[in-house]
Design a protein around this motif. Structure first.
Motif, PDB file in Angstrom:
ATOM      1  N   ASP A   1     -14.372  10.571  61.729  1.00 37.51           N
ATOM      2  CA  ASP A   1     -15.081  11.616  62.469  1.00 37.51           C
ATOM      3  C   ASP A   1     -14.637  13.016  62.071  1.00 37.51           C
ATOM      4  O   ASP A   1     -15.341  13.994  62.357  1.00 37.51           O
ATOM      5  N   GLN A   2     -13.471  13.125  61.418  1.00 37.88           N
ATOM      6  CA  GLN A   2     -12.936  14.434  61.037  1.00 37.88           C
ATOM      7  C   GLN A   2     -13.210  14.791  59.571  1.00 37.88           C
ATOM      8  O   GLN A   2     -12.816  15.859  59.120  1.00 37.88           O
ATOM      9  N   VAL A   3     -13.872  13.899  58.846  1.00 38.06           N
ATOM     10  CA  VAL A   3     -14.093  14.099  57.412  1.00 38.06           C
ATOM     11  C   VAL A   3     -15.461  14.731  57.172  1.00 38.06           C
ATOM     12  O   VAL A   3     -16.460  14.330  57.774  1.00 38.06           O
ATOM     13  N   SER A   4     -15.501  15.705  56.281  1.00 44.64           N
ATOM     14  CA  SER A   4     -16.769  16.332  55.901  1.00 44.64           C
ATOM     15  C   SER A   4     -17.148  15.921  54.479  1.00 44.64           C
ATOM     16  O   SER A   4     -16.306  15.465  53.701  1.00 44.64           O
ATOM     17  N   ASN A   5     -18.402  16.092  54.162  1.00 38.53           N
ATOM     18  CA  ASN A   5     -18.853  15.796  52.801  1.00 38.53           C
ATOM     19  C   ASN A   5     -18.150  16.686  51.781  1.00 38.53           C
ATOM     20  O   ASN A   5     -17.948  16.291  50.633  1.00 38.53           O
ATOM     21  N   GLU A   6     -17.778  17.895  52.192  1.00 38.75           N
ATOM     22  CA  GLU A   6     -17.053  18.791  51.288  1.00 38.75           C
ATOM     23  C   GLU A   6     -15.686  18.211  50.940  1.00 38.75           C
ATOM     24  O   GLU A   6     -15.241  18.283  49.793  1.00 38.75           O
ATOM     25  N   ASP A   7     -15.010  17.642  51.935  1.00 40.37           N
ATOM     26  CA  ASP A   7     -13.716  16.999  51.694  1.00 40.37           C
ATOM     27  C   ASP A   7     -13.861  15.897  50.648  1.00 40.37           C
ATOM     28  O   ASP A   7     -13.040  15.766  49.732  1.00 40.37           O
ATOM     29  N   ILE A   8     -14.896  15.104  50.803  1.00 37.90           N
ATOM     30  CA  ILE A   8     -15.113  13.968  49.906  1.00 37.90           C
ATOM     31  C   ILE A   8     -15.425  14.455  48.495  1.00 37.90           C
ATOM     32  O   ILE A   8     -14.898  13.932  47.508  1.00 37.90           O
ATOM     33  N   ALA A   9     -16.264  15.473  48.395  1.00 39.16           N
ATOM     34  CA  ALA A   9     -16.654  15.979  47.082  1.00 39.16           C
ATOM     35  C   ALA A   9     -15.457  16.496  46.299  1.00 39.16           C
ATOM     36  O   ALA A   9     -15.364  16.331  45.078  1.00 39.16           O
ATOM     37  N   ILE A  10     -14.496  17.106  46.997  1.00 32.79           N
ATOM     38  CA  ILE A  10     -13.308  17.639  46.332  1.00 32.79           C
ATOM     39  C   ILE A  10     -12.510  16.531  45.673  1.00 32.79           C
ATOM     40  O   ILE A  10     -11.894  16.712  44.615  1.00 32.79           O
ATOM     41  N   ARG A  11     -12.527  15.338  46.270  1.00 32.67           N
ATOM     42  CA  ARG A  11     -11.665  14.247  45.824  1.00 32.67           C
ATOM     43  C   ARG A  11     -12.408  13.203  44.994  1.00 32.67           C
ATOM     44  O   ARG A  11     -11.880  12.131  44.720  1.00 32.67           O
ATOM     45  N   SER A  12     -13.617  13.484  44.593  1.00 28.92           N
ATOM     46  CA  SER A  12     -14.383  12.447  43.892  1.00 28.92           C
ATOM     47  C   SER A  12     -15.194  13.021  42.746  1.00 28.92           C
ATOM     48  O   SER A  12     -15.375  14.232  42.620  1.00 28.92           O
ATOM     49  N   GLY A  13     -15.684  12.094  41.920  1.00 28.30           N
ATOM     50  CA  GLY A  13     -16.647  12.442  40.896  1.00 28.30           C
ATOM     51  C   GLY A  13     -18.040  12.385  41.488  1.00 28.30           C
ATOM     52  O   GLY A  13     -18.223  12.587  42.686  1.00 28.30           O
ATOM     53  N   HIS A  14     -19.018  12.056  40.670  1.00 33.58           N
ATOM     54  CA  HIS A  14     -20.403  12.141  41.124  1.00 33.58           C
ATOM     55  C   HIS A  14     -21.107  10.796  41.208  1.00 33.58           C
ATOM     56  O   HIS A  14     -22.224  10.732  41.719  1.00 33.58           O
ATOM     57  N   SER A  15     -20.494   9.736  40.732  1.00 29.09           N
ATOM     58  CA  SER A  15     -21.146   8.435  40.847  1.00 29.09           C
ATOM     59  C   SER A  15     -20.996   7.909  42.268  1.00 29.09           C
ATOM     60  O   SER A  15     -20.142   8.374  43.043  1.00 29.09           O
ATOM     61  N   SER A  16     -21.820   6.942  42.613  1.00 30.15           N
ATOM     62  CA  SER A  16     -21.720   6.349  43.946  1.00 30.15           C
ATOM     63  C   SER A  16     -20.336   5.761  44.185  1.00 30.15           C
ATOM     64  O   SER A  16     -19.754   5.916  45.265  1.00 30.15           O
ATOM     65  N   LEU A  17     -19.800   5.069  43.184  1.00 29.94           N
ATOM     66  CA  LEU A  17     -18.479   4.466  43.338  1.00 29.94           C
ATOM     67  C   LEU A  17     -17.413   5.530  43.546  1.00 29.94           C
ATOM     68  O   LEU A  17     -16.518   5.374  44.386  1.00 29.94           O
ATOM     69  N   ASP A  18     -17.498   6.638  42.815  1.00 27.16           N
ATOM     70  CA  ASP A  18     -16.553   7.741  42.994  1.00 27.16           C
ATOM     71  C   ASP A  18     -16.625   8.286  44.418  1.00 27.16           C
ATOM     72  O   ASP A  18     -15.600   8.556  45.051  1.00 27.16           O
ATOM     73  N   LEU A  19     -17.840   8.467  44.919  1.00 25.68           N
ATOM     74  CA  LEU A  19     -18.010   9.028  46.245  1.00 25.68           C
ATOM     75  C   LEU A  19     -17.502   8.076  47.326  1.00 25.68           C
ATOM     76  O   LEU A  19     -16.881   8.506  48.299  1.00 25.68           O
ATOM     77  N   LEU A  20     -17.734   6.787  47.155  1.00 23.40           N
ATOM     78  CA  LEU A  20     -17.246   5.805  48.116  1.00 23.40           C
ATOM     79  C   LEU A  20     -15.722   5.797  48.157  1.00 23.40           C
ATOM     80  O   LEU A  20     -15.106   5.739  49.222  1.00 23.40           O
ATOM     81  N   ARG A  21     -15.123   5.874  46.986  1.00 21.00           N
ATOM     82  CA  ARG A  21     -13.661   5.953  46.937  1.00 21.00           C
ATOM     83  C   ARG A  21     -13.177   7.288  47.484  1.00 21.00           C
ATOM     84  O   ARG A  21     -12.113   7.374  48.099  1.00 21.00           O
ATOM     85  N   GLY A  22     -13.966   8.325  47.277  1.00 24.65           N
ATOM     86  CA  GLY A  22     -13.612   9.629  47.825  1.00 24.65           C
ATOM     87  C   GLY A  22     -13.577   9.633  49.344  1.00 24.65           C
ATOM     88  O   GLY A  22     -12.793  10.367  49.956  1.00 24.65           O
ATOM     89  N   VAL A  23     -14.427   8.807  49.959  1.00 25.71           N
ATOM     90  CA  VAL A  23     -14.388   8.667  51.416  1.00 25.71           C
ATOM     91  C   VAL A  23     -13.017   8.162  51.854  1.00 25.71           C
ATOM     92  O   VAL A  23     -12.386   8.715  52.762  1.00 25.71           O
ATOM     93  N   VAL A  24     -12.546   7.102  51.207  1.00 29.68           N
ATOM     94  CA  VAL A  24     -11.259   6.508  51.588  1.00 29.68           C
ATOM     95  C   VAL A  24     -10.128   7.488  51.323  1.00 29.68           C
ATOM     96  O   VAL A  24      -9.195   7.628  52.131  1.00 29.68           O
TER      97      VAL A  24
END
Length: 206
Positions: free
Chosen positions: A126-149
């Motif tokens: 609930d405290q995570v934003s899409n900006e947080d995820i983008a900073i920690r990931s690449g652009h593929s779906s797998l990168d973004l999913l891992r960026g969530v974690v």
């Protein structure tokens, strides 16, 4: 970039493993919920038990609840024992309570970084934003999913402690009355929904 994941893989799917005790009540229901809600993403969801009733189907009261939610093929579930191999292949491990998380980490300490109690993960999500995820990931779906974690893991220890730590657990309904099954579902359903929503929002329209 994704230091949380020190393993390399040529897999094209993001693997979520859900863990409870017998693998006939809580974890298969969360597995079905997540599989249903993440069906458009490259996600593979499975479940296992720390002391599984191997070969058993989803417990009848839970299957009834799964049918009410019109989840796909809940009757096909077969309980399986948690193994180190399953842990090694997972990108996210969601335990039904803190005791399961402890058992998992004792089996394979390195997975502590991406192993959470389900309700803990949802509270952090609930405290995570899409900006947080983008900073920690690449652009593929797998990168973004891992960026969530990665983003959720970074928040550990930053939120106020719960007055009652058991609020991060999903109660075990096995062998109890129907009211307890409903209580268990009332705990796990919002957490599964919040977790799925974060993954879906992160990947967006990619």
């Amino acid at each position: 970039m994704l230091s949380l994941f020190d393993k390399t893989t040529d897999r094209s799917t993001f693997n979520i493993l859900v863990v409870c005790t017998g693998n006939i009540c809580r974890s298969p229901l969360v597995e079905s919920l997540l599989r249903n809600e993440l069906s458009r993403l490259p996600v593979q969801v499975s479940s296992a038990g720390t002391h599984a009733l191997v070969g058993q189907p989803m417990h009848a009261p839970v299957q009834k609840i799964a049918d009410e939610f019109e989840l796909p093929d809940p009757g096909l579930h077969v309980a399986q024992q948690l193994t180190i191999g399953m842990l090694k292949e997972s990108d996210l491990i969601l335990a039904m309570d803190r005791g399961h998380r402890r058992e998992i980490v004792e089996m394979l300490p390195r997975v502590s970084r991406y192993t959470f109690a389900l309700r803990e993960f949802a509270r952090l999500a609930d405290q995570v934003s899409n900006e947080d995820i983008a900073i920690r990931s690449g652009h593929s779906s797998l990168d973004l999913l891992r960026g969530v974690v990665e983003s959720v893991a970074q928040l550990r220890g930053t939120l106020p402690l719960l007055d009652d730590p058991s609020q991060e657990d999903v109660i075990d309904p096995y062998g109890k009355d129907q009211a307890t099954y409903r209580l268990s579902v009332g705990q796990l359903l919002p957490a599964a929904d919040a977790s799925a929503r974060l993954f879906n929002d992160a990947v967006g329209e990619i």
